[in-house]
Scaffold this motif. Structure first.
Motif, PDB file in Angstrom:
ATOM      1  N   PRO A  61       0.748  -1.183   0.074  1.00 39.83           N
ATOM      2  CA  PRO A  61      -0.016   0.127  -0.010  1.00 39.83           C
ATOM      3  C   PRO A  61       0.985   1.179   0.112  1.00 39.83           C
ATOM      4  O   PRO A  61       2.096   0.974   0.181  1.00 39.83           O
ATOM      5  N   MET A  62       0.104   2.286  -0.271  1.00 35.93           N
ATOM      6  CA  MET A  62       0.954   3.622  -0.444  1.00 35.93           C
ATOM      7  C   MET A  62       0.522   3.979   1.319  1.00 35.93           C
ATOM      8  O   MET A  62      -0.512   4.267   1.739  1.00 35.93           O
ATOM      9  N   PHE A  63       1.887   4.359   1.571  1.00 37.33           N
ATOM     10  CA  PHE A  63       1.975   4.877   3.194  1.00 37.33           C
ATOM     11  C   PHE A  63       1.935   6.365   3.259  1.00 37.33           C
ATOM     12  O   PHE A  63       1.648   6.910   4.439  1.00 37.33           O
ATOM     13  N   PRO A 104       0.411   8.805   1.304  1.00 36.56           N
ATOM     14  CA  PRO A 104      -0.430   9.511   0.085  1.00 36.56           C
ATOM     15  C   PRO A 104      -0.395  11.171  -0.015  1.00 36.56           C
ATOM     16  O   PRO A 104      -0.695  11.852  -1.044  1.00 36.56           O
ATOM     17  N   ASP A 105      -0.398  11.681   1.210  1.00 35.36           N
ATOM     18  CA  ASP A 105      -0.498  13.240   1.138  1.00 35.36           C
ATOM     19  C   ASP A 105       0.506  13.794   2.377  1.00 35.36           C
ATOM     20  O   ASP A 105       1.166  13.143   2.971  1.00 35.36           O
ATOM     21  N   ASN A 138       0.082  14.956   5.135  1.00 35.25           N
ATOM     22  CA  ASN A 138      -0.397  14.781   6.710  1.00 35.25           C
ATOM     23  C   ASN A 138      -0.368  13.266   7.037  1.00 35.25           C
ATOM     24  O   ASN A 138      -0.850  12.810   7.842  1.00 35.25           O
ATOM     25  N   SER A 139       0.206  12.238   6.078  1.00 30.49           N
ATOM     26  CA  SER A 139       0.045  10.934   6.107  1.00 30.49           C
ATOM     27  C   SER A 139       1.210  10.248   7.169  1.00 30.49           C
ATOM     28  O   SER A 139       0.834   9.269   7.653  1.00 30.49           O
ATOM     29  N   GLY A 140       2.166  10.951   7.296  1.00 28.45           N
ATOM     30  CA  GLY A 140       3.332  10.314   8.076  1.00 28.45           C
ATOM     31  C   GLY A 140       2.924  10.778   9.485  1.00 28.45           C
ATOM     32  O   GLY A 140       2.186  11.719  10.128  1.00 28.45           O
ATOM     33  N   PRO A 141       3.480   9.870  10.577  1.00 33.23           N
ATOM     34  CA  PRO A 141       3.132  10.369  11.932  1.00 33.23           C
ATOM     35  C   PRO A 141       3.966  11.721  12.463  1.00 33.23           C
ATOM     36  O   PRO A 141       5.168  11.994  11.891  1.00 33.23           O
TER      37      PRO A 141
END
Lengths: 240, 961
Positions: free
Chosen positions: B910-912, B914-915, B917-920
């Motif tokens: 999967p794409m981890f 995508p935008d 704000n998607s990372g922790p």
């Protein structure tokens, strides 16, 4: 040769006309609409729901019965079938829901198993499990996505533009399976645990009622809706 | 007196007689001859003039029409409007000419001032740079002057800064004046340009018309340098005059089909003339024909004769001036014939599909086995090695096979020799006599007599493979082989990438559609089919019926190590365990042929020494060794005629025998020969060529290839295509990929992957990987050093997969070719480029480790971690990340993590991110770019890059462990 071409062009024209007319749903004010109520029943002995035994993340994923075919023991009603008017041209406007449709991942199971929402909606994909899931859609009209939803990602928002039925799967937990029914008009309803459904405020007329189920396929039957009256239908579905 | 009188009379007679009428007639004749000479010179012998005049008329008419159109535009209201506006604008501008001139002058002054101040600042900057140098020098050397230097530097920098407002002011002044000028001019310039468009059009067309009118009618010729080899061995120039009539061949604008020939533009001008400029290549290098000729017949004849023969509506027209012209013009599809002489090196020339088809047919049918063709002297034999065939097949099967191969396998390339039963028996007798007991009938470990001299001794054995005698022949007694398990293996380990097995004629093509082969049987009992390309699932033989052909023991040994039986077989080694080989053999033995029959007393007969001797003679006569290695026939030469210059063969050199109904042309001779090879036989002339059962499509293609064999290559050394290294890597790589049928399993250059039809869509990640598809480039993905090792010695990357990369036994050279090929396809710098190793920082590795942990992205939920397998079923597993270090290119890892779907649509990865704000947020300040780099660094820190030489030890599959 010319004849063949003429024929082909007519055919192409016809197909494109039908194709566009299928999407060209016109919203009107319906004041004298009738109601369709019905039951979708299983032809034959109600099958057992096999248990899904999760093979990983067992502290979160609990054994649960499969949802791909749920038939009530008492009424033989099929849950999670979708009844819809296949050929409706005009009717009540399709309204955007007040809040985003919710699609949860809980106990490594999708809730709800079948989610109906109008095209153009944004789905709030929740991760109640707090483990890594991924949302992999197998769509044709909409671009397919495969996005991870790690535990820190509580909500993933996904806008779905075009009407179609989309299979949603998780590659991390291969048994997880659900369907999004993205609608082009408001006359769609999922059946409850007894197989009942209700389509309200339908303009009077003759329609084709379709019932779709993920494992049983699609059946259609004719239905007549009269002004401010309730039409009852019974649909039987048999294993393919 | 009488004498005198007589003389007088004579003189008088001579003087008086008038010769006027004779002179007159002679003069008339002379005049007529002169006129005739003029007429002949000017008209009949200059037919091309007619064409040029016609073309000029045609072009003139077109130009005049254009002119009319352009002039008509001047009467449109739009143009009138434009003129009006322009007049107004001009008037307006003239009234303000004074201020315009003034502004121009001020602009010039302002620009000079700006230049002066910026120059000054530039100098100050340079001084500051110098001061900086002294300052840092002092700093590094711990000089006591460091503070002074610093002070100087600061002072200069301050000065530079001080000047900035001044410069800004000057700049805005210039801009203001420029704007003012714009304002004065208004849109005058735009209007003028617009008007010019109208007038220049007309002007151009007028000039064109004048050009056409002034154009001389003349012979147009180009000199194709050094394109003719004289009998003295030197290359001379040649003139071509084709464009004397084909005036517009290299001009745009005459493409339409309604433009009459010879005036049309070359239909492939765009594709061809770019790389083959007509000024250099001319026409006849490709098209043949008589380039210097100036009449239609002389330039074109030859091909038209042939067309006339095949096109029944057109009468046969033979021009006796050119009947024997050895290189008649090629038209239509036949133009492809001309490509070969320069493009010999590109065997898979896609631009000439029919020629390439013919060449592939020629190669795959093994024509070079009997016929010498330059360039094919050492091309491998196409048939299997028969050195040990006696242990593989029964005499009965061999009899039926030689008698009519296509009754057993309908699409085989083995031809029908149309032999009598007695002759077939004799050949079987010889073959069985020399090959039985060479493969199976010896105990384990025992050396065979031909081991030293046969296939193994000649160095073609790969040292990595188990040696011939190491393969056990005595099968384990306590193992009960299971056909069911064998079938499962056949359907899962990858056999179906190259073979059709047990599917009857219901074969699926690459799109998964069934192709039913409907053979046609002709009057001679020859089964005709369209010969399939040796690729995809038709690369290896159709194994339906194999159980009637061979025996269990042979199959086991063959499967364990194919090269032990045939050192040159393309069949790879699947590293099967003894049990697996037995299971597969047991399954294959269940596939029986319904045409199987016993030949009465054959076994007895073939022991007869006389029959064996007869068989040897027959094999020598029919040249079986052209395609097969046959013991006792190693020194035999090709039996057929050399074909190196067959395309040039004159009709007088071709024997039509009793086949008087066949028109006497090269094409007719060749096509009929291929269709029915013994058609020209007579009582005196015995022909031996077998019948290949070809269909007309294939015959035409082969004939085209044969026509291209002219030996002209040596005439035009300057024109031979010499690919650059990149193109060469592609050509060689494609050839190898074809030779080993990589595309049976893998998708390469968006082609192939036939085996994928056997996987459900959700299971495609269990299929052999894509190598070159869309955005996915193997050469970009993996390190070339890893790829080299892997090709030599495949190691399972996803050990849970059933399908496996077999060991092909590639030579070092082949490995290098394949690696270069994938590098070139990935547009990497040629030939090799080691990936830039990122500098791994501990904090990045730590961040990556945190990201990968189960608290965040939980990578090891799917990815194998050392010996620890992921949970759940294998469909959801992904490769061990520790392998990435030595295998993947660091840059590719980043690309992959960013958007896996883009590189490989449908992948389970999967794409981890995508935008934005998607990372922790609590790792690397929530910066996704940095997080991706951290993941890469962490993954790279897990393994190590293997060093040292390629290990040649055979790899064990998980089952073997």
């Amino acid at each position: 040769m010319t004849k063949l071409f003429t024929f082909l062009f007519t055919l192409i024209g016809l197909i494109s006309f039908l194709g566009t007319s299928a999407w060209a749903y016109e919203a009107i004010e319906v004041t004298n609409g009738g109601t369709i109520t019905g039951t979708v029943k299983f032809a034959g002995e109600p099958p057992e729901r096999p248990m899904i035994e999760p093979s990983k993340d067992k502290e979160v994923c609990k054994p649960h019965p499969a949802s791909n075919l749920i038939v009530s023991k008492e009424t033989k009603g099929i849950q999670y079938a979708v009844a819809y008017l296949a050929d409706i041209q005009k009717g009540k406007p399709q309204e955007k829901p007040a809040e985003n449709p919710k699609f949860d991942q809980k106990g490594c199971e999708y809730l709800p198993h079948v989610l109906i929402f109008p095209a153009g909606s944004t789905v709030d994909i929740l991760n109640s499990d707090g483990i890594l899931h991924n949302v992999h859609t197998f769509s044709q009209a909409n671009p397919p996505i495969n996005k991870a939803q790690p535990k820190f990602k509580k909500v993933l928002q996904e806008k779905v533009e075009y009407p179609e039925v989309i299979n949603v799967k998780c590659d991390v937990h291969t048994w997880m399976n659900a369907y999004w029914v993205v609608t082009g008009h408001p006359y769609y309803a999922a059946t409850d645990e007894n197989g009942n459904f209700k389509l309200e405020n339908v303009p009077p007329g003759n329609y084709k009622l379709g019932v779709w189920h993920e494992t049983l396929g699609t059946v259609t039957q004719d239905v007549v809706v009269k002004e401010k009256e309730e039409t009852k239908v019974n649909v039987e579905m048999a294993p393919k | 007196m009488a004498e005198k009188d007589q003389e007088k009379i004579f003189i008088e007679a001579v003087e008086r007689k008038s010769y006027g009428h004779i002179y007159f007639i002679i003069t008339l004749i002379g005049l007529a001859m002169t006129l005739w000479a003029f007429w002949d010179e000017v008209i009949t012998r200059r037919p091309w003039k007619k064409y040029q005049k016609e073309f000029n008329r045609f072009e003139l008419a077109r130009a005049e029409a254009e002119l009319k159109q352009a002039q008509a535009k001047l009467n449109t209201p739009e143009y009138k409007e434009l003129e009006k506006k322009l007049a107004e604008a001009e008037k307006d501008f003239n009234s303000r000419k004074g201020s315009y001139r003034d502004a121009l002058r001020r602009l010039k002054e302002a620009k000079i001032k700006l230049f002066e101040v910026s120059q000054e600042q530039q100098f100050l900057k340079s001084e500051a740079d110098e001061a900086f140098y002294w300052y840092s020098k002092a700093l590094h050397e711990n000089d006591k002057d460091v503070l002074i230097r610093k002070h100087e530097l600061d002072k200069l920098e301050a000065k530079v800064k001080e000047m900035q407002p001044e410069i800004d002011k000057r700049q805005s002044e210039v801009a203001a004046i420029e704007k003012e000028i714009e304002g004065i001019k208004g849109n005058l310039e735009n209007l003028q340009a617009e008007k010019r468009k109208y007038t220049t059009d007309i002007e151009q067309i007028r000039r064109k018309i004048e050009g056409i009118k002034a154009r001389p009618i003349e012979i147009k010729q180009i000199v194709v340098e050094k394109s003719l080899l004289t009998n003295f061995g030197n290359h001379v120039d040649r003139a071509e005059r084709c464009m004397t009539c084909h005036v517009a061949i290299d001009r745009v604008g005459f493409e339409d089909a309604d433009i009459p020939q010879p005036f049309r533009t070359h239909p492939k001008r765009q594709e061809i003339f770019g790389r083959h400029p007509i000024e250099r290549f001319g026409c006849t290098l490709c098209h043949a024909g008589q380039g210097a000729a100036l009449t239609v017949e002389q330039a074109h004849n030859g091909e038209q004769q042939v067309k006339a023969v095949h096109d029944k509506d057109r009468p046969i027209k033979i021009n006796h001036n050119t009947e024997f012209w050895s290189r008649p013009l090629f038209l239509g599809e036949n133009v492809q014939i001309g490509c070969r002489k320069c493009h010999e090196i590109d065997r898979g020339l896609e631009e000439a599909p029919r020629l390439t088809q013919g060449r592939r047919n020629f190669e795959e049918l093994g024509c070079h086995g009997c016929h010498l063709v330059k360039g094919y002297e050492n091309y491998p034999k196409v048939g299997p090695d028969l050195t040990r065939v006696g242990d593989k097949v029964t005499a009965d099967w061999m009899f039926q096979w030689i008698k009519n191969p296509r009754t057993f396998r309908v699409e085989t390339r083995m031809p029908n020799f149309l032999l009598s039963d007695e002759n077939v028996e004799a050949i079987v007798a010889y073959l069985m006599n020399v090959t039985r007991g060479k493969y199976l009938a010896q105990a384990p470990g025992q050396k065979t007599e031909n081991e030293g001299t046969g296939g193994q001794g000649n160095g073609s054995f790969s040292p990595s493979l188990p040696s011939y005698s190491a393969v056990p022949v005595a099968l384990s007694k306590n193992y009960q082989p299971s056909p069911e398990r064998g079938k499962e293996l056949v359907q899962s380990i990858g056999c179906l990438g190259c073979h059709v097995i047990g599917e009857g004629t219901e074969v699926k093509d690459e799109q998964g559609n069934p192709i039913k082969i409907v053979p046609q049987v002709d009057d001679n009992g020859v089964i005709r089919v369209s010969v399939p390309r040796k690729t995809g699932r038709k690369f290896g033989p159709d194994l339906s019926g194999i159980g009637s052909k061979t025996n269990f023991q042979w199959l086991v040994r063959w499967l364990k190590d194919p090269k032990s039986y045939d050192p040159k077989t393309p069949m790879p080694n699947f590293r099967l365990s003894d049990e697996q080989a037995q299971d597969i053999a047991a399954y294959l033995m269940t596939l029986k042929w319904d045409g199987e029959s016993k030949i009465l007393g054959l076994e007895e007969k073939i022991k007869d020494p006389a029959l064996i001797e007869k068989g040897a003679k027959l094999i020598r006569n029919y040249g079986c060794f052209g395609c097969h290695t046959i013991p006792g026939m190693e020194k035999e030469q090709r039996i057929g005629a050399e074909l190196t210059t067959f395309g040039n063969k004159w009709i007088a050199q071709m024997s039509f025998g009793n086949a008087t109904h066949i028109p006497e042309t090269w094409w007719d001779w060749t096509i009929n020969k291929l269709r029915n090879p013994r058609i020209y036989a007579t009582e005196r002339e015995i022909l031996r060529m077998p019948n290949f059962g070809l269909l007309d499509e294939d015959i035409k293609a082969i004939a085209m290839f044969l026509k291209s064999l002219t030996g002209e290559e040596r005439e035009i050394p300057d024109y031979i295509y010499k690919p650059d290294p990149i193109k060469m890597a592609l050509i060689q790589g494609r050839e190898l990929v074809r030779q080993y049928n990589c595309i049976g399993c893998h998708i390469i250059e968006n082609k192939g992957g036939a085996i994928r039809a056997f996987y459900k869509p959700q299971e495609l990640n269990m299929a052999p990987p894509l190598l070159e598809a869309g955005e996915l480039h193997e050469g970009e993905k993996v390190r070339h050093d890893w790829l080299s090792n892997f090709l030599k010695n495949p190691v399972p990357i996803r050990p849970w997969l059933k399908v496996r990369m077999p060991t092909f036994g590639f030579s070092d050279e082949e490995v290098a070719t394949l690696v270069s090929y994938f590098s070139v396809l990935a547009k990497k710098r040629f030939p090799y480029e080691l990936p830039k190793e990122p500098f791994l920082l501990p904090n990045m590795i730590q961040a990556g480790a945190r990201l990968a942990s189960s608290d965040y992205l939980n990578c090891f939920n799917c990815h194998q971690q050392g010996d620890k397998k992921p949970e759940g079923p294998p469909e959801g597993w992904a490769p061990d990340l520790a392998m990435a270090t030595g295998r993947l290119n660091p840059d590719w890892i980043v690309k992959w993590i960013k958007d896996p779907q883009k590189i490989q649509p449908g992948t389970k990865m999967p794409m981890f991110f995508p935008d934005e704000n998607s990372g922790p947020d609590d790792i690397l300040e929530g910066n996704e770019e940095q997080q991706i780099l951290a993941l890469r660094d962490y993954v790279l820190s897990l393994g190590s890059i293997p060093t040292g030489k390629i290990s040649l030890a055979p790899v064990k599959s998980p089952e073997e462990k």
